[in-house]
Design a protein around this motif. Structure first.
Motif, PDB file in Angstrom:
ATOM      1  N   UNK A 179       0.849  -1.112  -0.180  1.00 23.31           N
ATOM      2  CA  UNK A 179       0.068   0.191  -0.161  1.00 23.31           C
ATOM      3  C   UNK A 179       0.875   1.104  -0.060  1.00 23.31           C
ATOM      4  N   UNK A 180       1.016   2.001  -0.935  1.00 25.43           N
ATOM      5  CA  UNK A 180       1.847   3.204  -1.033  1.00 25.43           C
ATOM      6  C   UNK A 180       1.255   4.476  -0.495  1.00 25.43           C
ATOM      7  N   UNK A 181       0.265   4.234   0.392  1.00 27.04           N
ATOM      8  CA  UNK A 181      -0.462   5.381   1.344  1.00 27.04           C
ATOM      9  C   UNK A 181      -0.903   6.421   0.719  1.00 27.04           C
ATOM     10  N   UNK A 182      -1.142   6.423  -0.843  1.00 18.51           N
ATOM     11  CA  UNK A 182      -1.410   7.646  -1.313  1.00 18.51           C
ATOM     12  C   UNK A 182      -3.039   7.031  -1.835  1.00 18.51           C
ATOM     13  N   UNK A 183      -4.058   7.940  -1.439  1.00 17.28           N
ATOM     14  CA  UNK A 183      -5.461   7.474  -1.824  1.00 17.28           C
ATOM     15  C   UNK A 183      -5.727   7.789  -3.133  1.00 17.28           C
ATOM     16  N   UNK A 184      -5.032   8.844  -3.780  1.00 24.51           N
ATOM     17  CA  UNK A 184      -5.145   8.846  -5.270  1.00 24.51           C
ATOM     18  C   UNK A 184      -4.449   8.005  -6.260  1.00 24.51           C
ATOM     19  N   UNK A 185      -3.634   7.183  -5.510  1.00 29.56           N
ATOM     20  CA  UNK A 185      -2.569   6.448  -6.460  1.00 29.56           C
ATOM     21  C   UNK A 185      -3.226   4.785  -7.048  1.00 29.56           C
ATOM     22  N   UNK A 186      -2.929   4.422  -8.320  1.00 34.30           N
ATOM     23  CA  UNK A 186      -3.509   3.122  -8.668  1.00 34.30           C
ATOM     24  C   UNK A 186      -2.512   2.258  -7.925  1.00 34.30           C
ATOM     25  N   UNK A 187      -1.281   2.374  -7.508  1.00 31.44           N
ATOM     26  CA  UNK A 187      -0.564   1.262  -6.837  1.00 31.44           C
ATOM     27  C   UNK A 187       0.407   0.596  -7.784  1.00 31.44           C
ATOM     28  N   UNK A 188       0.401   0.892  -9.152  1.00 33.69           N
ATOM     29  CA  UNK A 188       1.330   0.035 -10.136  1.00 33.69           C
ATOM     30  C   UNK A 188       2.799   0.228  -9.756  1.00 33.69           C
ATOM     31  N   UNK A 189       3.148   0.854  -8.885  1.00 31.46           N
ATOM     32  CA  UNK A 189       4.623   0.801  -8.554  1.00 31.46           C
ATOM     33  C   UNK A 189       5.095  -0.004  -7.477  1.00 31.46           C
ATOM     34  N   UNK A 190       4.056  -0.516  -6.736  1.00 34.36           N
ATOM     35  CA  UNK A 190       4.354  -1.413  -5.918  1.00 34.36           C
ATOM     36  C   UNK A 190       3.227  -2.523  -5.584  1.00 34.36           C
ATOM     37  N   UNK A 191       3.626  -3.851  -5.995  1.00 35.78           N
ATOM     38  CA  UNK A 191       2.828  -4.692  -5.888  1.00 35.78           C
ATOM     39  C   UNK A 191       3.427  -6.056  -5.559  1.00 35.78           C
ATOM     40  N   UNK A 192       2.633  -7.164  -5.105  1.00 35.13           N
ATOM     41  CA  UNK A 192       3.385  -8.790  -5.245  1.00 35.13           C
ATOM     42  C   UNK A 192       2.756  -9.383  -6.675  1.00 35.13           C
ATOM     43  N   UNK A 193       3.587  -9.983  -7.344  1.00 35.02           N
ATOM     44  CA  UNK A 193       3.230 -10.857  -8.318  1.00 35.02           C
ATOM     45  C   UNK A 193       3.302 -12.425  -8.022  1.00 35.02           C
ATOM     46  N   UNK A 194       2.152 -12.933  -7.803  1.00 28.59           N
ATOM     47  CA  UNK A 194       2.238 -14.161  -7.126  1.00 28.59           C
ATOM     48  C   UNK A 194       2.079 -15.130  -8.411  1.00 28.59           C
ATOM     49  N   UNK A 195       2.954 -16.015  -8.625  1.00 24.88           N
ATOM     50  CA  UNK A 195       3.099 -16.933  -9.957  1.00 24.88           C
ATOM     51  C   UNK A 195       2.145 -18.247  -9.812  1.00 24.88           C
ATOM     52  N   UNK A 196       2.032 -18.764  -8.849  1.00 24.29           N
ATOM     53  CA  UNK A 196       1.484 -20.108  -8.785  1.00 24.29           C
ATOM     54  C   UNK A 196       0.431 -20.390  -7.784  1.00 24.29           C
ATOM     55  N   UNK A 197      -0.453 -19.531  -7.618  1.00 24.99           N
ATOM     56  CA  UNK A 197      -1.741 -19.604  -6.828  1.00 24.99           C
ATOM     57  C   UNK A 197      -2.626 -20.753  -7.191  1.00 24.99           C
ATOM     58  N   UNK A 198      -2.774 -21.903  -6.472  1.00 21.80           N
ATOM     59  CA  UNK A 198      -3.472 -23.028  -6.744  1.00 21.80           C
ATOM     60  C   UNK A 198      -4.306 -23.511  -5.656  1.00 21.80           C
ATOM     61  N   UNK A 199      -5.681 -23.581  -5.984  1.00 19.59           N
ATOM     62  CA  UNK A 199      -6.570 -24.117  -5.188  1.00 19.59           C
ATOM     63  C   UNK A 199      -6.360 -25.502  -4.809  1.00 19.59           C
ATOM     64  N   UNK A 200      -5.963 -26.498  -5.671  1.00 19.40           N
ATOM     65  CA  UNK A 200      -5.670 -27.727  -5.506  1.00 19.40           C
ATOM     66  C   UNK A 200      -4.652 -28.115  -4.276  1.00 19.40           C
TER      67      UNK A 200
END
Length: 128
Positions: A50-71
């Motif tokens: 969370x970049x703590x900026x209410x007007x920001x779309x956040x694309x400069x900081x995020x997690x990329x989860x590569x292998x999420x699996x329900x199984x």
């Protein structure tokens, strides 16, 4: 357990993009997952990425989860409750995006989830 950002920092995940890949086979193939993973994107104190900026779309900081699996019984841990977030196609990569809406004027990107298609918070999520 895979923790996005350093929870000991004042703002974990801020201004960084982290690739999170769960347990892998002994030959380190990213295509073969070995068991349940917990992707920690928040704790009881704060939302990570969370970049703590209410007007920001956040694309400069995020997690990329590569292998999420329900199984594999993978889960994503978030702070708060399901109503604080929503899903949408990602603006950046293949997968589904998780956006933080609570306290935001513009929803902020928290994570991009690749692997199984997530359609709701009923399964695969833990809120703290």
């Amino acid at each position: 357990m895979l923790t996005g950002g350093n929870p000991d920092c004042p703002f974990p995940g801020m201004e960084e993009v982290d690739e999170l890949i769960g347990d892998q086979s002994p030959n380190f193939s990213p295509l073969i997952n070995q068991g349940a993973d917990r992707f920690v994107l928040g704790n009881s104190n704060q939302v990570f990425y969370n970049d703590r900026q209410a007007n920001s779309d956040g694309i400069a900081d995020y997690a990329l989860i590569r292998d999420f699996s329900f199984a594999q019984n993978d889960v994503i841990q978030l702070k708060g409750r399901a109503a604080d977030y929503w899903f949408d196609p990602t603006p950046i990569a293949l997968g589904r995006a998780i956006f933080l809406t609570a306290g935001q004027i513009q929803p902020g990107l928290i994570a991009i989830v690749q692997g199984d298609n997530i359609t709701g918070f009923e399964r695969g999520f833990v809120f703290v």
